[in-house]
Design an enzyme around this catalytic site. Structure first.
Site, PDB file in Angstrom:
ATOM      1  N   SER A  96       0.833  -1.203   0.000  1.00  0.00           N
ATOM      2  CA  SER A  96       0.000   0.000   0.000  1.00  0.00           C
ATOM      3  C   SER A  96       0.873   1.260   0.000  1.00  0.00           C
ATOM      4  CB  SER A  96      -0.963  -0.071   1.203  1.00  0.00           C
ATOM      5  OG  SER A  96      -1.932   0.940   1.141  1.00  0.00           O
ATOM      6  N   ASP A 155     -10.263  -4.016  -5.027  1.00  0.00           N
ATOM      7  CA  ASP A 155      -9.589  -2.994  -4.209  1.00  0.00           C
ATOM      8  C   ASP A 155     -10.352  -1.671  -4.321  1.00  0.00           C
ATOM      9  OD1 ASP A 155      -7.882  -1.099  -3.098  1.00  0.00           O
ATOM     10  OD2 ASP A 155      -6.070  -2.110  -3.806  1.00  0.00           O
ATOM     11  N   HIS A 175      -8.128  -4.588  -0.835  1.00  0.00           N
ATOM     12  CA  HIS A 175      -6.862  -3.875  -0.626  1.00  0.00           C
ATOM     13  C   HIS A 175      -5.959  -4.611   0.367  1.00  0.00           C
ATOM     14  CE1 HIS A 175      -4.368  -0.331  -1.147  1.00  0.00           C
ATOM     15  NE2 HIS A 175      -4.182  -0.262   0.158  1.00  0.00           N
TER      16      HIS A 175
END
Ligand code: MLT
Length: 208
Positions: free
Chosen positions: A107, A157, A188
């Protein structure tokens, strides 16, 4: 043990098996230097692990660069923080006697790893980018010839649009990187599929 030297709060775990590239572990928003150590141990057992804590705080949550909103980045801050991280990696390589690391970023950590590739292509031997997006709208061409990059995106996501991840893959390929981009049937967050896929990819890299 957590170290505060070299400009970043970080953890370093020496290699326990020879011949494996060190992993530069880059956590997501709200993580810290301890977060990804178990993942690193699982993905490439015995590899040295270098795990810094992002120096930016967003509502108390560590990150590697500032953002103006979710998915809207402060690009000037990215450039500054990427230079700091490149300096940290160079210092850590000298202090701990390390080869160029392979980044494993999740991320926000994947986004700073992508920015490292695009701005300081000499720093990383390769990268595993878990749920990355394009960190900078424009960067001059760099030489990433043959640099191995695994990108794992999530089909569900809610943070990273598929087109954005695809654009990052194309940008890295245009600079010469050997990009493998796969989209997993997940969101995600990290999943077992990420661990399996990234572990196999890193094992292949270490054996090459
Ligand atoms: C970022 O800010 O880097 C991305 O939005 C990913 C995140 O940290 O949520």
């Amino acid at each position: 043990m957590t170290e505060t030297s070299l400009g970043f709060v970080h953890r370093f775990v020496p290699a326990a098996a020879p011949g494996r590239p060190p992993l530069l572990l880059l956590h997501g928003t709200g993580g810290d230097e301890a977060d990804l150590l178990p993942l690193g141990r699982t993905l490439l057992p015995g590899a040295a692990l270098l795990s810094p804590r992002g120096a930016v705080l967003e509502n108390g949550m560590p990150r590697f660069f500032r953002r103006l909103a979710e998915g809207v980045f402060d690009e000037a801050d990215i450039r500054r923080r990427v230079a700091d991280l490149a300096g940290f990696v160079a210092g850590a390589r000298a202090a701990y006697d390390l080869a160029a690391p392979v980044a494993v970023g999740f991320s926000n950590g994947a986004n700073i790893a992508a920015a490292l590739l695009l701005l300081h292509p000499e720093v990383l031997a390769g990268a595993v980018l878990l749920r990355p997006m394009v960190p900078l709208r424009e960067t001059p061409p760099v030489d990433l010839a043959g640099r191995p990059v695994l990108m794992l995106s999530g089909a569900a996501d809610p943070i990273v649009p598929a087109a954005n991840a695809g654009a990052l893959a194309e940008r890295l390929r245009a600079d010469g990187a050997a990009v493998t981009h796969e989209t997993l049937p997940v969101g995600h967050g990290l999943s077992q599929a990420d661990v399996t896929r990234a572990g196999a990819w890193l094992a292949g890299l270490a054996a090459a």
